[in-house]
Design a protein around this motif. Sequence first.
Motif, mmCIF file in Angstrom:
data_model
loop_
_atom_site.group_PDB
_atom_site.id
_atom_site.type_symbol
_atom_site.label_atom_id
_atom_site.label_comp_id
_atom_site.label_asym_id
_atom_site.label_seq_id
_atom_site.Cartn_x
_atom_site.Cartn_y
_atom_site.Cartn_z
ATOM 1 N N GLU A 28 43.903 -33.659 -16.685
ATOM 2 C CA GLU A 28 45.319 -33.569 -17.039
ATOM 3 C C GLU A 28 45.672 -32.170 -17.536
ATOM 4 O O GLU A 28 46.783 -31.693 -17.349
ATOM 5 C CB GLU A 28 45.690 -34.620 -18.088
ATOM 6 C CG GLU A 28 45.784 -36.017 -17.517
ATOM 7 C CD GLU A 28 46.836 -36.120 -16.425
ATOM 8 O OE1 GLU A 28 48.008 -35.758 -16.659
ATOM 9 O OE2 GLU A 28 46.490 -36.560 -15.318
ATOM 10 N N ARG A 31 46.459 -30.252 -14.526
ATOM 11 C CA ARG A 31 47.767 -30.646 -13.995
ATOM 12 C C ARG A 31 48.882 -29.981 -14.802
ATOM 13 O O ARG A 31 49.805 -29.379 -14.249
ATOM 14 C CB ARG A 31 47.947 -32.159 -14.023
ATOM 15 C CG ARG A 31 49.281 -32.602 -13.403
ATOM 16 C CD ARG A 31 49.453 -34.102 -13.430
ATOM 17 N NE ARG A 31 49.550 -34.626 -14.773
ATOM 18 C CZ ARG A 31 50.654 -34.588 -15.536
ATOM 19 N NH1 ARG A 31 51.756 -34.029 -15.067
ATOM 20 N NH2 ARG A 31 50.662 -35.102 -16.735
ATOM 21 N N ASN A 32 48.768 -30.052 -16.123
ATOM 22 C CA ASN A 32 49.773 -29.444 -16.991
ATOM 23 C C ASN A 32 49.839 -27.937 -16.786
ATOM 24 O O ASN A 32 50.922 -27.366 -16.661
ATOM 25 C CB ASN A 32 49.451 -29.766 -18.455
ATOM 26 C CG ASN A 32 50.467 -29.171 -19.397
ATOM 27 O OD1 ASN A 32 51.669 -29.247 -19.167
ATOM 28 N ND2 ASN A 32 49.975 -28.550 -20.453
ATOM 29 N N GLU A 35 51.441 -26.854 -13.555
ATOM 30 C CA GLU A 35 52.900 -26.964 -13.571
ATOM 31 C C GLU A 35 53.547 -25.890 -14.445
ATOM 32 O O GLU A 35 54.712 -25.575 -14.285
ATOM 33 C CB GLU A 35 53.305 -28.360 -14.052
ATOM 34 C CG GLU A 35 52.920 -29.444 -13.066
ATOM 35 C CD GLU A 35 53.115 -30.847 -13.614
ATOM 36 O OE1 GLU A 35 53.548 -31.008 -14.769
ATOM 37 O OE2 GLU A 35 52.824 -31.801 -12.864
ATOM 38 N N TYR A 60 45.410 -27.876 -9.147
ATOM 39 C CA TYR A 60 45.161 -29.236 -9.622
ATOM 40 C C TYR A 60 44.806 -30.122 -8.434
ATOM 41 O O TYR A 60 45.592 -30.275 -7.506
ATOM 42 C CB TYR A 60 46.391 -29.771 -10.347
ATOM 43 C CG TYR A 60 46.283 -31.227 -10.725
ATOM 44 C CD1 TYR A 60 45.292 -31.658 -11.596
ATOM 45 C CD2 TYR A 60 47.167 -32.165 -10.222
ATOM 46 C CE1 TYR A 60 45.185 -32.994 -11.954
ATOM 47 C CE2 TYR A 60 47.083 -33.494 -10.572
ATOM 48 C CZ TYR A 60 46.085 -33.909 -11.439
ATOM 49 O OH TYR A 60 45.974 -35.231 -11.783
ATOM 50 N N PRO A 62 43.418 -33.892 -8.135
ATOM 51 C CA PRO A 62 43.033 -35.097 -8.873
ATOM 52 C C PRO A 62 41.660 -35.655 -8.490
ATOM 53 O O PRO A 62 40.946 -36.189 -9.327
ATOM 54 C CB PRO A 62 44.134 -36.102 -8.537
ATOM 55 C CG PRO A 62 45.290 -35.286 -8.095
ATOM 56 C CD PRO A 62 44.724 -34.037 -7.490
#
Length: 116
Positions: A28, A31-32, A35, A60, A62
């Motif tokens: 995560e 991902r953060n 972004e 990122y 997953p």
Amino acid sequence: MHKALLRLLEERGLTLVSSYQVNLGGTEDFRNLAENPDSKKRSKMNALGSDKVELAPLGYLPRLKSQKIAHLNIEAQGWGETAVSLEVRLQVHDPSGAAGVNIDLRLSARMPAGAV
């Protein structure tokens, strides 16, 4: 690792021509940061300290889950303008990189106020 490799090359008299680093991960945090990359990129560039280093800070993916993969490329010149090229791929279990920070946080939470 990137900074250490750059320092080792410099200590051995090589001149940095160019370098880049690409980081991929599935947490995560990745991902953060993917972004909102600006602060992470600034932090990495400040740490590496060279205008000859390019950084694609985050990708990122997953499916990587808790794995982090870093691709490094360093191009340098040695004595007599001899070209030196270094490619490194590092893969680690990313959450373990934060283990020391988590231990410090846990220990500080248990310490009485004012203890150092």
